[in-house]
Design an enzyme around this catalytic site. Sequence first.
Site, short mmCIF file in Angstrom:
data_model
loop_
_atom_site.label_atom_id
_atom_site.label_comp_id
_atom_site.label_asym_id
_atom_site.label_seq_id
_atom_site.Cartn_x
_atom_site.Cartn_y
_atom_site.Cartn_z
N HIS A 132 21.65 73.16 34.78
CA HIS A 132 22.06 71.78 35.01
C HIS A 132 21.52 71.37 36.39
O HIS A 132 21.44 72.20 37.30
CB HIS A 132 23.59 71.74 35.01
CG HIS A 132 24.19 70.37 35.03
ND1 HIS A 132 24.33 69.65 36.19
CD2 HIS A 132 24.68 69.60 34.05
CE1 HIS A 132 24.91 68.49 35.92
NE2 HIS A 132 25.13 68.43 34.62
N ASP A 209 27.85 79.26 37.45
CA ASP A 209 28.30 77.91 37.14
C ASP A 209 29.11 78.03 35.85
O ASP A 209 28.55 78.28 34.78
CB ASP A 209 27.05 77.03 36.97
CG ASP A 209 27.36 75.69 36.33
OD1 ASP A 209 28.49 75.47 35.87
OD2 ASP A 209 26.43 74.85 36.28
N GLN A 212 30.72 75.08 31.72
CA GLN A 212 30.81 75.07 30.26
C GLN A 212 31.49 76.30 29.69
O GLN A 212 31.71 76.37 28.49
CB GLN A 212 29.40 74.96 29.65
CG GLN A 212 28.69 73.67 29.96
CD GLN A 212 29.38 72.45 29.38
OE1 GLN A 212 30.15 72.55 28.43
NE2 GLN A 212 29.11 71.29 29.94
N LYS A 235 36.44 69.45 32.27
CA LYS A 235 35.86 70.07 31.07
C LYS A 235 36.81 71.09 30.46
O LYS A 235 36.48 71.79 29.51
CB LYS A 235 34.52 70.73 31.42
CG LYS A 235 33.47 69.69 31.83
CD LYS A 235 32.14 70.34 32.05
CE LYS A 235 31.21 69.49 32.86
NZ LYS A 235 30.44 68.53 32.07
N CYS A 373 21.11 66.31 31.86
CA CYS A 373 20.97 66.79 33.25
C CYS A 373 20.30 68.16 33.30
O CYS A 373 20.66 69.00 34.13
CB CYS A 373 22.31 66.84 33.98
SG CYS A 373 23.11 65.26 34.10
N1 PMP Z 1 26.96 72.61 35.35
C1 PMP Z 1 27.02 72.49 34.04
C2 PMP Z 1 26.51 73.59 33.15
C3 PMP Z 1 27.56 71.33 33.48
O1 PMP Z 1 27.63 71.20 32.17
C4 PMP Z 1 28.03 70.30 34.34
C5 PMP Z 1 28.58 69.01 33.80
N2 PMP Z 1 27.83 68.47 32.76
C6 PMP Z 1 27.94 70.51 35.71
C7 PMP Z 1 27.41 71.67 36.19
C8 PMP Z 1 28.43 69.50 36.68
O2 PMP Z 1 29.80 69.35 36.57
P1 PMP Z 1 30.56 68.16 37.32
O3 PMP Z 1 29.81 66.92 37.00
O4 PMP Z 1 31.93 68.19 36.73
O5 PMP Z 1 30.55 68.49 38.77
#
Ligand code: PMP
Length: 414
Positions: A132, A209, A212, A235, A373
């Site tokens: 991401h 990270d 997910q 999430k 993203c």
């Molecule tokens: N890493 C991953 C794998 C994600 O899916 C996301 C959110 N789509 C993020 C980081 C970023 O999370 P946040 O926008 O809640 O900070």
Amino acid sequence: MRPAMKLEYAVFDVNARRAEFPLLDQSINAQPLVYLDNAATTQKPLVVLEAIDSYYRSINSNVHRGAHTLADRATTAFEDARARVAGFINAPAPEQLIFTRGTTESINLVAQSWARPQLRPGDEILVSGLAHHSNIVPWQMVAAATGARVVPIPITADAELDMSAFTALLGERTRLVALEQVSNAMGSIHPVEQVIAQAHAAGAVVLLDGAQSVAHLPVDVQQLDVDFFAFSGHKMYGPTGIGGLYGRRELLEAMPPWQGGGEMIETVSFERTTYAALPYRFEAGTPHIAGAVGLGAAVRYLQGLDRAAMYAHEDALLAYALELAADFPGFRLVGRAARKIAVLSFLLEGGHPHDVGTLLDRQGVAVRTGHHCAQPAMTQFGIPGTVRASFALYNTREEVERLFAALEKVRTFL
Ligand code: PMP
């Protein structure tokens, strides 16, 4: 997928769970809502909504113990939430759980506070080719400031981490491996235990990270032996604007604060300021108290469920979706990792993902479309993006059928 858990599918009462999520009970474009954008954010159960409501109705105060009774209560609620969230990922102590705005802020904290002071020119940060953007850009910023390099770990055609390439990349220049436990774009579950063991053997630190993974897999930071673990409350059925960073104690204690302000100091003078102990030294300013309380309630909710049955339920939804996809003309699955959470990323022949998404929305089916993203991953697969249906504990087999029935209609427009 985890076939060993499949047997428990029958005991997960999804209809009882759905009734606990008020938002799900509505129509969108004159059709009952089918919410399949859970990888972007999950819906919130009533207990979370009530916890936030009751916090503001009866406890709201700033967190500074001893000032007055409400301040004490707010502090207790905030710290109880920290202990509960820390317990959920099996952090050894609550103070090793820093409250942040979410995964993005947690990663930036590590980038600025751990990486920036110590990376030297030529040092390497390995990041996943499926990452991401929030697990790429903070490292690029630190690399630009320090002369370190961000090196992508190749991904196979099935959207799995290329472990032999990873092994070859690991070396004495590797200072950090920053990896998603689960890919948001494709759902792949990476073999993080192996990555962590290899990285540690090479002397590197590992940040996972967990955006997910935390709601869809059991996470035990001690068993993983991970150095940093970043995640987002929204999430995992909690509110937006709150999340966490777990860190290994020695690392956190050696890190300078990132943001300065109130709450993070011990003493301040114009000559010299000393900083508070963990976790407060990393929580400058008034924290998101109601958010932490809401996240604590979300964790309590998850702890009250049979989580093995819940994971098996989600796996069964993915298996069913894949079964229907196999017979669907023009359906191209993107990301065929052997181990996946319930994320279905796909393209429909002749249809741009955005058009497919819009046509699904007209039928009440909410999915995400685009690059998710994860632009480098899309570039590697040579596609502009995908349609992504991502499932959560409250989704049903009927909703999987609604998705495919809606796709059938979409096909007639293409
Ligand atoms: N890493 C991953 C794998 C994600 O899916 C996301 C959110 N789509 C993020 C980081 C970023 O999370 P946040 O926008 O809640 O900070």
